[in-house]
Enzyme design. Structure first.
Site, PDB file in Angstrom:
ATOM      1  N   TRP A 166       0.843  -1.201   0.000  1.00 51.08           N
ATOM      2  CA  TRP A 166       0.000   0.000   0.000  1.00 51.08           C
ATOM      3  C   TRP A 166       0.880   1.254   0.000  1.00 51.08           C
ATOM      4  O   TRP A 166       0.538   2.269  -0.599  1.00 51.08           O
ATOM      5  CB  TRP A 166      -0.906  -0.018   1.243  1.00 51.08           C
ATOM      6  CG  TRP A 166      -1.736   1.228   1.379  1.00 51.08           C
ATOM      7  CD1 TRP A 166      -2.961   1.466   0.836  1.00 51.08           C
ATOM      8  CD2 TRP A 166      -1.390   2.414   2.105  1.00 51.08           C
ATOM      9  NE1 TRP A 166      -3.406   2.714   1.174  1.00 51.08           N
ATOM     10  CE2 TRP A 166      -2.457   3.326   1.949  1.00 51.08           C
ATOM     11  CE3 TRP A 166      -0.289   2.807   2.874  1.00 51.08           C
ATOM     12  CZ2 TRP A 166      -2.462   4.587   2.526  1.00 51.08           C
ATOM     13  CZ3 TRP A 166      -0.281   4.062   3.443  1.00 51.08           C
ATOM     14  CH2 TRP A 166      -1.358   4.938   3.270  1.00 51.08           C
ATOM     15  N   HIS A 167       2.030   1.162   0.676  1.00 46.87           N
ATOM     16  CA  HIS A 167       2.899   2.334   0.773  1.00 46.87           C
ATOM     17  C   HIS A 167       3.548   2.696  -0.548  1.00 46.87           C
ATOM     18  O   HIS A 167       3.935   3.843  -0.766  1.00 46.87           O
ATOM     19  CB  HIS A 167       3.990   2.111   1.834  1.00 46.87           C
ATOM     20  CG  HIS A 167       3.498   2.347   3.216  1.00 46.87           C
ATOM     21  ND1 HIS A 167       2.851   1.376   3.942  1.00 46.87           N
ATOM     22  CD2 HIS A 167       3.524   3.449   4.015  1.00 46.87           C
ATOM     23  CE1 HIS A 167       2.522   1.868   5.126  1.00 46.87           C
ATOM     24  NE2 HIS A 167       2.908   3.121   5.197  1.00 46.87           N
ATOM     25  N   GLY A 168       3.715   1.754  -1.420  1.00 48.24           N
ATOM     26  CA  GLY A 168       4.338   2.081  -2.697  1.00 48.24           C
ATOM     27  C   GLY A 168       4.489   0.860  -3.574  1.00 48.24           C
ATOM     28  O   GLY A 168       4.575  -0.274  -3.087  1.00 48.24           O
ATOM     29  N   PHE A 206       2.731   8.278  -1.172  1.00 50.00           N
ATOM     30  CA  PHE A 206       2.039   7.012  -0.971  1.00 50.00           C
ATOM     31  C   PHE A 206       0.559   7.132  -1.344  1.00 50.00           C
ATOM     32  O   PHE A 206      -0.156   6.206  -1.302  1.00 50.00           O
ATOM     33  CB  PHE A 206       2.181   6.540   0.480  1.00 50.00           C
ATOM     34  CG  PHE A 206       3.621   6.513   0.918  1.00 50.00           C
ATOM     35  CD1 PHE A 206       4.576   5.916   0.106  1.00 50.00           C
ATOM     36  CD2 PHE A 206       4.032   7.116   2.078  1.00 50.00           C
ATOM     37  CE1 PHE A 206       5.914   5.910   0.479  1.00 50.00           C
ATOM     38  CE2 PHE A 206       5.360   7.106   2.460  1.00 50.00           C
ATOM     39  CZ  PHE A 206       6.295   6.506   1.660  1.00 50.00           C
TER      40      PHE A 206
END
Lengths: 462, 409
Positions: free
Chosen positions: A325-327, A462
């Site tokens: 989800w962060h990247g 993000f």
């Protein structure tokens, strides 16, 4: 538009604030918050507004579907369809190239000669955050946790609320539903002082601490290959504080802005570097995300209701998705895996670990987190391996720029992060002394913004 | 996971604002509130000023207690303006001799030819990123072709006209031991409302006011608050472009309306061109007398002598210039003056033994190369550097044998 920019502070915020409080009805205020949310968001690229509007419309319609239909099949459709649409949009904009690139690497590694395209896709800023907003609304409605709103502008005001739009906190509808419903009766003076106070604390965290740390962390990590062991540690400890104060600063400003508009936004950071173990770390770091992951991933996967192996599997899956989800990068996935292993490992040795003294557990937990940040910050595994190699084996090379000053700023930041109060620990009571402190903090923050070192928030990516 | 992640603490309690004490008189309350208000404003301003100075110190290495603005890059003495030695304002760093760039030795090292480049803000560098102003690019190019043979010094200063160059060269440039001089004159100065005098008169010398604290001497301007200048710049940046344009148009119309018909030039003013001719001749004969091998560069601009594109951003550059500096000139006159001046440069340079470098014909009239009407972008500065280096290597007194031609566009 950034909270720490003059266009926001001098134009957007005053105009939004004055007009908002001159409006008398809840409906008018919803409409105004929606308009300002879209202006705020469109300031980066107006085209992205269409995407957000579409996502809002789909989720709102799903909510109406839940109100209208009671049979399970249709309700399931109202759950699955909008979530699929939201995830498809997120998947396309954020993960399409990541998937294609990974596929290309695999097929080339296998020796196949297949042309795999790479598309020029611009990642709409904040898409991960507002997708979570809309999905949480749909799921909570399906579960009966909330009653969906019939007021389109109430819902669109919630999705496009500028204070939490692009970098969180991930505020669930149920968390601000009460304040949104009562927005017509909200009084301007009620939380004004708290709002200014929170905003000032966040501004200090962002522009005085995070941006000052960035002045030595960024150039040091841009030349990570030339760092010495001490330089690598200074850079990564600095990055751990930069990331925390950057994101916590943004969240605190968002809370302050919420108060200014009569909305209570929940705490997102609770001094995570005071944590004694990985479990506590995730109760303190990016709380809105970790609770979402718990409620929408971990528990549906089965939580800790099964065997130890199943719990481990559920933890790993949750953290892997959290990392992704962060990247769109395998380094983020590895970071998620690292924390999954930490959480699972802690479950096994918690008895022994918890018996250790606090002065051992707290710094150890911070260092364990710093090691994870190496994966988080690195753009490739080679970079991560180089930095970790320099941190854990003697290496000659350079320190960070302005090493003495950097060490001083890092010490101040580290002391605040590990022993000082966070914005929610502080007493935001009106007193002359507090007002003086606020005026000084705002003056200092404005001076840095007027200078040249203020920078975008790290979590925007993000 | 419940015990692993836990729940967020949703909201905090509300603390009401303090209320006035019973019995407190209204006047007293007002007075107290005023004192508090003033104290808060003062706290804000003092913090802003202190942190502005700390920010300047951390970001640019500016001394905490010193004058600090672009105006202090120059200092005035009895002969005219010079660069302020060892001063830095943002990206502009002056060296030990008061020139932009790294420190230099009093004379060039044996076997090294020192090349001085003189001009106004286009030479000093304005929009280019640090180290990309064209003299700095010349050094990089020469180093790649003939390492250790040439040393380029940027002796340009904002506002330096051909007339003011003469005493400046004699006093500040000749002592550096430079043997090649590149001159990039700015013809636009001759379109100012107050014409430049035929015989240059330096501005009246005013030594800086100082304040003494025991054994310390500090310039009084060091106490000028920096925060207001920064705030002004930031706030100006918030004004939409079309508003700025309208205000400038109005200002221009206002200035012009105060003068009669015929005040605005419709053609290139020949009297101004005559002054430029005189100054160029004096400048070239002066450099010749000093024994400097001189390269005179024609002046390039965003329009390359043709007024085809006067809409959009290009129009903005012209209106800016007309409203701020040259209200007497029409856009056609401004561009035309540059073209006529370049013809003059081509005519006068050979007479005085100088080499002409054709910048106006070689640098494309494009926003890629010009950040405004006449200042370079990084790409423009790079083009300019290549042209001049080409001139130095192939036409200067001691050409470098076997040097490969430097790329042309």
């Amino acid at each position: 538009m950034l909270f720490n920019s003059f266009v926001f502070l001098v134009l957007f915020l005053p105009i939004t604030y004055i007009v908002f409080w001159s409006l008398r009805t809840a409906r008018a205020r919803y409409v105004w918050l929606t308009i300002t949310g879209y202006v705020f968001y469109g300031y980066w690229d107006p085209r992205f507004c269409l995407l957000m509007a579409f996502s809002t419309l789909v989720s709102f319609t799903a909510g109406l579907g839940f109100l209208r239909w009671t049979d399970p099949k249709r309700r399931k459709l109202c759950l699955v369809l909008p979530i699929t649409v939201d995830l498809a949009l997120l998947g396309f904009f954020k993960y399409a190239n990541f998937g294609l690139d990974s596929f290309r690497t695999v097929v080339h590694w296998m020796g196949a000669d297949i042309h795999v395209p790479h598309y020029n896709i611009i990642l709409p800023i904040g898409i991960s955050f507002y997708t979570f907003h809309t999905i949480s609304y749909i799921v909570d409605t399906y579960r009966g946790v909330i009653r969906p709103t019939r007021n389109f502008f109430e819902f669109s005001a919630y999705v496009s609320l500028f204070s939490q739009l692009v970098a969180g906190p991930i505020v669930r509808f149920r968390q601000i539903e009460e304040d949104l419903e009562a927005l017509g009766e909200a009084r301007r003076s009620r939380w004004r002082y708290r709002g200014v106070s929170f905003f000032a604390v966040g501004l200090v965290e962002k522009v005085l601490i995070a941006d000052t740390l960035a002045a030595f962390v960024d150039p040091a990590l841009a030349n990570y290959q030339s760092l010495s062991t001490a330089g690598a540690w200074l850079a990564m400890l600095g990055y751990s504080c930069q990331l925390y104060f950057d994101f916590s600063g943004y969240s605190t400003m968002a809370v302050g802005l919420g108060y200014l508009f009569g909305l209570r936004i929940p705490q997102n950071f609770n001094s995570p570097y005071k944590s004694l173990d990985p479990s506590e770390f995730w109760r303190r770091w990016h709380i809105s995300l970790s609770t979402c992951m718990r409620d929408y991933l971990y528990i549906p996967f089965g939580g800790n209701r099964g065997s130890e192996w199943q719990t481990f599997r559920n933890l790993m899956l949750t953290m892997l998705i959290g990392g992704l989800w962060h990247g769109a990068s395998w380094t983020f996935v590895a970071w998620g895996a690292y924390h999954g292993i930490l959480l699972a490992g802690y479950r096994r040795i918690s008895g022994t670990w918890d018996s250790l003294p606090t002065w051992v557990r707290r710094p150890s937990m911070w260092i364990v987190a710093v090691v994870g940040w190496v994966l988080f910050r690195s753009h490739s595994f080679a970079m991560a391996a180089t930095i970790l190699g320099k941190m854990f084996s003697p290496a000659s090379g350079s320190l960070v720029p302005n090493a003495l000053l950097s060490a001083f700023v890092l010490t101040v930041a580290a002391l605040w992060a590990t022993a000082g109060p966070n914005a929610f620990d502080m007493k935001h009571e009106r007193s002359f002394r507090m007002e003086l402190a606020l005026a000084t903090a705002l003056g200092a923050g404005v001076a840095i913004i007027a200078g040249s070192r203020s920078s975008p928030f790290l979590y925007f990516q993000f | 996971m419940d015990e692993i992640i836990g729940t967020s603490s949703d909201v905090t309690t509300f603390h009401p604002a303090t209320t006035p004490r019973v019995g407190e008189s209204r006047t007293r309350r007002l007075l107290l509130a005023s004192v508090r208000g003033v104290a808060l404003v003062l706290a804000f301003l003092v913090a802003a000023e202190v942190f502005t100075r700390l920010d300047d110190k951390l970001t640019w290495g500016a001394p905490f207690l010193s004058p600090y603005s672009e105006g202090y890059l120059l200092r005035q003495d009895s002969v005219g303006f010079r660069g302020r030695s060892n001063f830095q304002y943002q990206k502009w760093r002056m060296n030990n001799f008061g020139f932009r760039g790294p420190d230099i030795t009093p004379s060039p090292a044996p076997g090294v030819t020192r090349v001085a480049v003189i001009g106004a803000s286009e030479t000093f560098g304005l929009y280019e990123s640090e180290g990309h102003e064209y003299p700095a690019r010349m050094q990089a190019l020469l180093d790649s072709i003939a390492p250790g043979r040439y040393e380029v010094i940027n002796v340009g200063l904002p506002g330096l006209s051909p007339a003011s160059m003469v005493p400046y060269i004699q006093r500040a440039v000749v002592p550096t031991g430079a043997s090649i001089l590149v001159i990039y004159p700015t013809p636009m100065f001759y379109l100012e409302v107050q014409p430049l005098l035929v015989d240059y008169v330096p501005p009246r010398y005013q030594p800086p006011a100082v304040v003494k604290f025991g054994g310390w001497t500090i310039e009084r301007d060091a106490f000028i608050p920096r925060i207001f200048a920064k705030a002004r710049d930031v706030l100006k940046g918030l004004i939409p472009d079309f508003v700025v344009m309208e205000v400038r148009q109005m200002r221009l119309a206002s200035v012009r309306s105060k003068h009669g018909d015929g005040w605005v030039w419709q053609t290139v003013p020949s009297d101004r061109m005559q002054i430029l001719r005189t100054h160029l001749d004096r400048l070239l004969s002066s450099t010749k007398a000093e024994g400097l091998q001189t390269l005179l560069v024609t002046h390039a601009n965003r329009f390359a002598g043709a007024m085809q594109d006067t809409a959009g951003p290009a129009r903005r550059h012209l209106v800016n210039l007309m409203s701020l500096y040259y209200p007497q000139a029409t856009p056609q006159v401004m561009v035309g003056f540059d073209s006529v001046a370049n013809a003059l440069i081509r005519e006068r340079a050979p007479v005085q033994g100088a080499i002409v470098v054709e910048a106006d014909r070689r640098i494309p009239a494009s926003p890629t190369y010009f950040a405004d009407f006449l200042h370079f972008t990084d790409a423009g500065a790079d083009q300019m550097a290549r042209l001049i280096v080409d001139g130095i290597l192939h036409h200067a007194a001691k050409p470098l044998v076997g040097a490969a031609p430097v790329g042309h566009q």
